[in-house]
Design a protein around this motif. Structure first.
Motif, short mmCIF file in Angstrom:
data_model
loop_
_atom_site.label_atom_id
_atom_site.label_comp_id
_atom_site.label_asym_id
_atom_site.label_seq_id
_atom_site.Cartn_x
_atom_site.Cartn_y
_atom_site.Cartn_z
N ARG A 205 15.91 29.00 -15.65
CA ARG A 205 15.79 27.31 -14.80
C ARG A 205 17.31 27.11 -15.93
O ARG A 205 17.87 26.03 -15.00
N ARG A 206 17.56 27.91 -16.88
CA ARG A 206 19.04 27.44 -17.49
C ARG A 206 20.43 28.23 -17.55
O ARG A 206 19.92 29.31 -18.54
N ILE A 207 21.17 28.18 -16.27
CA ILE A 207 21.26 29.78 -16.73
C ILE A 207 23.19 29.40 -16.34
O ILE A 207 23.62 28.54 -15.79
N GLY A 208 24.13 30.23 -17.48
CA GLY A 208 25.52 30.33 -17.45
C GLY A 208 26.46 30.97 -17.32
O GLY A 208 25.86 31.90 -17.02
N LEU B 59 20.18 25.19 -6.65
CA LEU B 59 18.89 25.46 -6.60
C LEU B 59 18.76 23.70 -7.46
O LEU B 59 17.32 23.78 -8.46
N GLY B 60 19.60 22.71 -7.78
CA GLY B 60 19.29 22.01 -8.43
C GLY B 60 18.52 22.11 -9.88
O GLY B 60 18.16 21.34 -10.91
N LEU B 61 19.67 22.63 -10.79
CA LEU B 61 19.77 23.04 -11.93
C LEU B 61 20.58 22.79 -12.05
O LEU B 61 21.74 22.19 -12.20
N THR B 62 20.53 22.40 -13.49
CA THR B 62 21.36 21.40 -14.80
C THR B 62 22.73 22.27 -15.12
O THR B 62 22.73 23.03 -15.62
N PRO B 63 23.99 21.55 -14.69
CA PRO B 63 24.92 22.25 -15.53
C PRO B 63 25.83 22.11 -17.33
O PRO B 63 26.10 22.66 -17.24
N ASP B 64 24.51 21.84 -17.54
CA ASP B 64 24.79 21.69 -19.58
C ASP B 64 24.05 22.89 -19.63
O ASP B 64 22.66 22.89 -20.16
N VAL B 65 25.16 23.45 -19.12
CA VAL B 65 24.31 24.94 -20.59
C VAL B 65 25.74 25.95 -20.49
O VAL B 65 26.79 25.35 -20.63
N VAL B 66 25.77 26.67 -21.40
CA VAL B 66 26.94 27.97 -21.85
C VAL B 66 27.73 27.88 -20.76
O VAL B 66 27.53 28.78 -19.39
#
Length: 368
Positions: free
Chosen positions: A214-217, A241-248
Motif C-alpha cells: 500500500r506504500r509503493i515508491g 488506487l487511493g494510495l498516498t504519494p508520501d513515499v520514496v
C-alpha cells in the motif's frame, strides 16, 4: 557406427524446440540465444545448434547472439526466389542514441521488418545530444537514394523543440522511435511509434498493490527520456488506487555513480521512515544495484521490500530474479518501418500516424 555424442539425444525434442524458436521469430522477428535458452530450459549451446540447423534449412539468418527471420538479402544459401527475390525498394536511414542498451532490440526489429518489405536499413549511432543527432541525420539525408528516416532524437527543452521542427522540414519522411512529437513543435508531417511507458508503470503499481503493498515508491534516472512517462503512470496508479504519494520518490540513484552506496543507504532510510514497502525502479541497472546493496545490508527482497524494474534488459539475472516491465522493443522497430513504408507508398495524402504500444509485465521472485 555414427558418433552421436555431439548431437541432440532426442530428435523429437529438438524438433519441438525448433518449432518454438520459429514461433518466437514469427512473433518478434528475432531471438537472443541467452533469453530463449532460459525460456526453454536448455543450454545456450543447444539453442545455437538449433539455430544452425534452421539456418542450414534456409529458415533463419544467424546474427551475433541469436537469429532473425530469414532475410531477403541473406546470401548465405544463394539467391531467394519469388517475392523475396525482388530488388530493394527503399533505403531507410536509422539514428539511435545507443548501440549497447535498449536500442539493439529496436534496431533488430527494424532490420527484420525492412528485409521483409524489400528495404535496406542504414544505421548510425548517436549521442543523447541534439547537435550530434542533427549531424548523424544530416549524413543520412545527404546519402544518395535515401527514401526516409527513423530517428530517436533528443526532444527535451528548446534544443529538442528545434530538432523536431527541423526533422519535420526535411524533404524525406521521418518516423520517431520511442519519441513523441511535442505539440509546441507544430509538426505536421512527423510520425511516431512509442511504448506507452505510463501504462507500463501503472501495470507495475497495480501488480504490487495486488501483492498487498500500500506504500509503493518510485526510483528513476534523472536524464532518461522515459522518466517523465513512467513518473506520470506511477502518479496515476497511486491516485486511482487511493494510495498516498508520501513515499520514496526520487531520481537520485545511478548504477555507475561513485557515491552509489551512500545514495542507496539514504533511500533505504527513506523507505523505513515513510513505510515504503515496494519500489518501481527505472531502469534495470539501477534495480540490480539496489538489489545488490540490499543483500549487502541484510535487507531481504521481497520480504522486507519488493521491487519491479523497468526495461527488462538484465532484470532476470538478478538474485532473486527481478520482476520487470518489458517494453515491446522489437515491435517499436518493426512498427517504425511499417509506418515509413506506408508513408512512402501512400504519399503526402496519407495522414500522419502516431502509435502507442503496451509493454508487458513479467512477474518474478522480487515481488512475489
Amino acid at each position: 557406427m555414427t558418433d552421436l555424442s555431439d548431437e541432440d539425444p532426442a530428435p523429437l525434442f529438438a524438433l519441438q524446440r525448433q518449432e518454438r524458436l520459429m514461433d518466437e521469430l514469427r512473433a518478434h522477428g528475432a531471438v537472443a540465444v541467452g533469453r530463449i535458452a532460459v525460456v526453454l530450459g536448455v543450454s545456450e549451446l543447444t539453442i545455437r545448434r538449433d539455430i544452425n540447423a534452421l539456418a542450414r534449412r534456409g529458415l533463419v539468418t544467424r546474427v551475433h547472439g541469436g537469429a532473425t527471420i530469414r532475410s531477403s538479402i541473406d546470401e548465405s544459401r544463394g539467391a531467394l526466389t519469388g517475392r523475396d527475390a525482388t530488388v530493394t525498394k527503399y533505403t531507410i536511414g536509422m539514428v539511435v542514441p545507443s548501440l549497447d542498451y535498449y536500442w539493439p532490440e529496436v534496431v533488430s526489429g527494424a532490420r527484420v521488418q525492412a528485409a521483409q518489405l524489400q528495404s535496406r536499413l542504414m544505421l548510425r549511432g548517436s549521442l543523447y545530444d541534439a547537435r550530434d543527432n542533427r549531424k548523424q541525420v544530416q549524413v543520412l539525408v545527404n546519402t544518395s537514394g535515401m527514401h526516409g528516416l527513423i530517428v530517436a532524437p533528443h526532444t527535451a527543452g528548446p534544443e529538442g523543440l528545434e530538432m523536431l521542427r527541423w526533422l519535420d522540414s526535411l524533404p524525406i519522411p521521418v518516423v520517431l522511435a520511442e519519441r513523441r512529437v511535442r505539440s509546441a513543435a507544430a509538426a505536421t508531417r512527423l510520425e511516431s511509434v512509442v511504448t506507452d511507458h505510463a501504462a507500463g508503470a501503472m501495470q507495475a503499481v497495480r501488480h504490487l498493490y495486488a501483492a498487498g503493498h500500500r506504500r509503493i515508491g518510485l526510483l528513476t534516472e534523472p536524464q532518461s527520456p522515459t522518466t517523465p512517462h513512467v513518473r506520470r503512470g506511477w502518479k496515476r496508479a497511486i491516485a486511482s488506487l487511493g494510495l498516498t504519494p508520501d513515499v520514496v520518490n526520487t531520481d537520485a540513484v545511478s548504477f555507475d555513480s561513485f557515491d552509489r552506496e551512500t545514495v542507496i543507504d539514504e533511500i533505504l532510510a527513506q523507505c523505513t521512515s515513510t513505510g515504503t514497502t515496494a519500489l518501481l525502479i527505472l531502469s534495470d541497472p539501477q534495480a540490480v544495484a539496489f538489489e545488490q546493496h540490499c543483500a549487502d545490508r541484510g535487507v531481504r527482497i521481497p520480504d522486507d521490500i519488493a521491487i519491479v524494474a523497468y526495461d527488462d534488459e538484465v532484470a532476470r539475472l538478478g538474485h532473486p530474479a527481478i520482476t520487470a516491465v518489458r517494453p515491446p522493443k522489437q515491435f517499436v522497430g518493426r512498427g517504425a518501418v511499417d509506418l515509413l513504408v506506408a508513408r512512402l507508398e501512400g504519399g503526402r495524402n496519407r495522414p500522419p500516424h502516431h502509435i502507442k504500444l503496451t509493454p508487458e509485465l513479467l512477474v518474478r521472485e522480487s515481488s512475489m
